[in-house]
Design an enzyme around this catalytic site. Structure first.
Site, PDB file in Angstrom:
ATOM      1  CB  THR B 158       3.624   3.618  -0.391  1.00  0.00           C
ATOM      2  OG1 THR B 158       2.737   3.391   0.766  1.00  0.00           O
ATOM      3  CG2 THR B 158       4.991   4.359   0.099  1.00  0.00           C
ATOM      4  CE  LYS B 184       2.494   5.791   2.442  1.00  0.00           C
ATOM      5  NZ  LYS B 184       2.290   4.701   3.514  1.00  0.00           N
ATOM      6  CB  THR B 195       4.555   4.464   6.622  1.00  0.00           C
ATOM      7  OG1 THR B 195       5.883   3.591   6.624  1.00  0.00           O
ATOM      8  CG2 THR B 195       5.012   5.666   7.364  1.00  0.00           C
ATOM      9  CD  GLU B 285      -1.376  -3.515   2.668  1.00  0.00           C
ATOM     10  OE1 GLU B 285      -0.425  -3.349   1.849  1.00  0.00           O
ATOM     11  OE2 GLU B 285      -1.492  -4.280   3.726  1.00  0.00           O
ATOM     12  CG  ASN B 408       0.316  -7.468   3.047  1.00  0.00           C
ATOM     13  OD1 ASN B 408       1.102  -6.517   2.867  1.00  0.00           O
ATOM     14  ND2 ASN B 408      -1.097  -7.179   3.299  1.00  0.00           N
ATOM     15  CB  SER B 413       2.961 -17.336  -5.371  1.00  0.00           C
ATOM     16  OG  SER B 413       2.183 -16.290  -5.075  1.00  0.00           O
TER      17      SER B 413
END
Lengths: 413, 413
Positions: B158, B184, B195, B285, B408, B413
């Site tokens: 993803t 993943k 996930t 991330e 996230n 914005s």
């Protein structure tokens, strides 16, 4: 101190009235900061009772250990708070620094060191040079002033962007008593520690065990229901002092926790704690949104609290709110990971009163535009109904912004 | 997919060998993404055993519920994974989508739906249109190829910035067997869910209960010892498939967990899981630093794990590491809040092998310049010795950067 005032700061600041039996003074002892006050002395008349709650950390700071031990006496004559150095993780020198600080205050005020309560906030792991207090203590004792509440709240700030004050009046056996509180919040800057310090003062004649019961009960839904990032300081401290001076105006002495005359006082006391703890959430590092999380339909209040805290501490929920995104999928995730009873197919979720998910699926009727408007506001209400029981709870938190990371991570960049 | 490849990505990517009894194919079913594959079909020969572990979330996704139920049979003929839609929090339509997907695959392959295992990752709370798989399933079955491992790893991505693959060989009763794995990671972008999906494949003839024991044991110190932000997906899935084809080359059939011939295979199996789980940490991330946290001297391994996780999930520790700041005070804080036995005055802390705190105080001998150099590296080792017992553990995590918040939180914005 160099950060702009939080956009969530209260629009007005209360003026705290004097409390009979209490005088305050602040000074610049040069612990760490320049050009500002960094030490507070509060002087209490003889007969003042004391109670408190402290961090649950297994690595508590030296002042926390000092206060826990001295609390057993139930009496207080002074409070000394310094900012700039937390006197935490300082080993034997930390214990010696607390002892010296208490001795200096006791000498200046003519009381026993065991009646002096202490709190420190600031750098962790660096020895606190308590001899610096020696140069200001006599002067502090001489200058102590019943009106210096704002100065007191300012002297204990570290990276707080505004001083935190609250006050309330209550009737106790037909006599008006006053409750004042000051606090500092979870502001941290390397290598400063987050430290939540709060001090509450009253002229109500309340015995120490009763005061302890009041504090222990009131903290549950106030300070313990606020979270900035889930991290817990080694120095968190809440101490309440009751001078009992209102007895001179006819207020009854309260010696039993169950005394019915305490009801109104208890409500006012809890209101002061609730006010201060909300101000702490409003001054969370980098916070741009105040978030109230209500959980209903849980199997118990305890379960509701755990689920609310799981949501409040979830980085994914907090960043979504920072991004003004009503991301209820992340709320489901946070409910699911809490480890508490939950049934996906009974779960409903609201943002700002708008139901976005209902019984295990997206609410087909919700208006995305209306939700977007809700999410743009500085105060966001998030509600989860688990549909299982009658357990409910509420916690306050703030969003997780890039500014939080900058405040806490940008020291070397 | 639009994010640059993580600076922590492995420098080389393994080429996975074919495994007898397994063929793979990918396709673009148009679930959500455009211009990329989003569905994987893995076909297994008759006799393939299966085992798995799943999210601990109380709000598990529909495919997780499907797999948990079907695992009881211990047999698998197919795996279907889609990216783009997690089929989580989708109520009854979610259950229907899993059933339809399994039926479509079963029809294409000529097996029972109960032998088809499923995983979905992507958007949460939106119905998954499983009819889309109907258009590609027969073609996938026809094109299935024993060599398509990299394509398989790519189809399940993803917001991963690189595909995750690992492979190992082991001797089983004198016969070489192969273990391949794809995964993943915890990449999320609104409203996508994090996930963790991992699939491990082998030709070793291992009975389903033995395979389950292998998986349950290996996951403890691999996938369960990795944390990005403390959040737990509703879809986390790890499934292992063993075709048993190596029996044709003389490998013994392993029916007992205690079989000694399993030792080398077990080590290789764990190595594949460890490799994949480390790749997930490397693709956290916004991650710029891979952080290994070792806790020693705890009262038990379980206690060491809890303390290591408390450190690994502390936003203050993670932002300090992002800021290249050896802020051991925050490590003390995270130890203290874990709720596990700890004695401040016995605590020692190392960054990259340099002791910065010793027995409850700053180590007077440590060289700040040397520590600064350690902190600038992309891989940081953090060690805590509690000085209480023999319990030890290790977890992997990454730093918390502004980029994490941006990924996230920056949708509006």
């Amino acid at each position: 101190m160099s950060h702009p005032v939080s956009p969530l700061a209260p629009k007005t600041r209360p003026v705290l009235p004097p409390i009979e039996g209490i005088a305050l003074a602040t000074a610049a002892a040069g612990i760490r900061y320049r050009g500002r006050t960094d030490v507070l002395l509060a002087r209490f008349d003889r007969g003042t009772t004391v109670a408190g709650v402290f961090t649950r950390s297994k690595c508590a700071s030296a002042p926390v250990e000092w206060c826990r031990a001295k609390l057993k006496g139930g009496k207080a004559r002074a409070l000394v708070v310094n900012s700039g150095n937390a006197n935490a993780f300082t080993g034997r020198s930390g214990r010696e620094a607390t002892k010296l600080t208490a001795e200096l205050a006791a000498k200046a005020l003519g009381c026993r060191p065991a009646d002096v309560f202490l709190a420190s906030t600031g750098v962790i792991g660096e020895p606190l040079d308590a001899t610096k207090f020696g140069g200001v203590m006599d002067d502090l004792a001489a200058r102590a002033d019943p009106a210096a509440w704002t100065e007191a709240a300012e002297a204990i700030m570290t990276t707080d962007t505004f001083p935190k004050l609250a006050t309330a009046k209550a009737m106790l056996g037909g006599v008006e008593v006053t409750i004042n509180g000051i606090a500092k919040g979870a502001g941290m800057i390397a290598p400063d520690m987050a430290t939540m310090l709060a001090f509450v003062f009253t002229d109500a004649p309340v015995a120490a065990p009763v005061l302890q019961s009041l504090v222990s009960r009131a903290v549950v839904d106030t300070f313990n229901a606020v979270t900035i990032d889930g991290d817990t300081s080694t120095s968190d401290t809440l101490i309440a002092f009751a001078t009992g001076a209102a007895a001179g105006r006819g207020a009854p002495r309260i010696d039993r926790t169950g005394d019915r005359r305490l009801a109104e006082f208890r409500r006012a006391f809890e209101a002061v704690l609730a006010d201060l703890s909300e101000q702490i959430a409003r001054d969370g590092e980098g916070a741009r949104k105040l978030v109230e999380i209500r959980v209903e339909g849980a199997t118990s209040k305890k379960s509701a609290r755990r689920i609310a805290m799981s949501i409040a501490n979830s980085p994914l929920v907090k960043t979504a709110i920072a991004g003004e995104d009503a991301n209820w999928g992340r709320v489901v995730m946070a409910v699911g990971k809490a480890g508490e009873p939950a049934d996906r197919d009974k779960l409903s979720i609201w943002f700002g009163g708008i139901r976005v998910a209902h019984r295990g699926a997206r609410d087909p009727d919700y208006d995305e535009k209306a939700v977007s408007e809700v999410m743009r506001k500085p105060e966001i209400a998030l509600k989860v109904d688990l549909g299982l029981g009658n357990g409910r709870d509420r916690v306050l938190t703030c969003d997780l912004t890039k500014e939080y990371v900058a405040i806490n991570g940008d020291y070397r960049s």
